[in-house]
Design a protein around this motif. Sequence first.
Motif, PDB file in Angstrom:
ATOM      1  N   LEU A  17      -6.338  -4.398  -2.879  1.00 56.80           N
ATOM      2  CA  LEU A  17      -5.597  -3.586  -1.905  1.00 56.80           C
ATOM      3  C   LEU A  17      -5.700  -4.180  -0.503  1.00 56.80           C
ATOM      4  O   LEU A  17      -4.770  -4.051   0.304  1.00 56.80           O
ATOM      5  N   CYS A  57      -6.852   6.549  -4.999  1.00 60.11           N
ATOM      6  CA  CYS A  57      -6.368   5.322  -4.367  1.00 60.11           C
ATOM      7  C   CYS A  57      -6.605   4.160  -5.335  1.00 60.11           C
ATOM      8  O   CYS A  57      -7.723   3.978  -5.820  1.00 60.11           O
ATOM      9  N   GLY A  78      -2.356   3.536  -2.450  1.00 60.32           N
ATOM     10  CA  GLY A  78      -2.981   2.294  -2.868  1.00 60.32           C
ATOM     11  C   GLY A  78      -2.030   1.243  -3.376  1.00 60.32           C
ATOM     12  O   GLY A  78      -0.815   1.295  -3.138  1.00 60.32           O
ATOM     13  N   ASN A 113       0.870  -1.173   0.000  1.00 55.67           N
ATOM     14  CA  ASN A 113       0.000   0.000   0.000  1.00 55.67           C
ATOM     15  C   ASN A 113       0.911   1.228   0.000  1.00 55.67           C
ATOM     16  O   ASN A 113       1.487   1.593   1.019  1.00 55.67           O
TER      17      ASN A 113
END
Length: 224
Positions: free
Chosen positions: A206, A197, A48, A13
Amino acid sequence: MIPYLEGQVLLINKPLYWTSFDAVRKIRNLTGVMKVGHAGTLDPLATGLLIICTGKFTKKINEYMGMEKEYTGTFTLGATTPTYDLESEPENPKDISHLTGEQIHTATAQFTGPIMQVPPAHSAIKKDGKPVYLAARKGEDVALEPRPVTIYAFEITAITLPVVHFRVVCSTGTYIRSLAHDYGKALGVGAYMSSLCRTRIGSFPLTEAKEMESFISELQELKK
């Protein structure tokens, strides 16, 4: 660090303000593995999912890059920016008080399916061997040709004017910043991307990604 040397696919992330290369460089430095790459750039102001490959799995980068992407984020209506996001200051303010929820929702239809999209002038696309953003930053006119992309889904998920929240599923090569700019033009009020994101690449969500901070801690523990 043997597993990383032999090859790993890492779901990270990406933190806000980090470049995609910052993440690659950090993992390269911590693991000591030279063959490290990422499958699809995220701008510094985006967060993201970033797929990072090490060792023999770097050969699969192009395969991952070609997968469809899903994004969520926000567009701010009533102004534009030269970079189509908050890397530059908003300008050209327009009144948005006349916009209805129906107009905001229905304007997405013309950007769904196969479309031609002009990439942002402030992008890393190369022209004459140089990234076009170098010329754009100098104030030079940058003419880029429209490119075919596919928007599989484009929905407005919430409206809190001047901000609209969206979800987009798209093909590789799609610029969400350009989508923001074109969407604002279609509404007649201008728009820029105010947050982004990446929530999925192909079948990789994610939700399965590690936070960069905790992954760094894991690597540091392995080195002890």
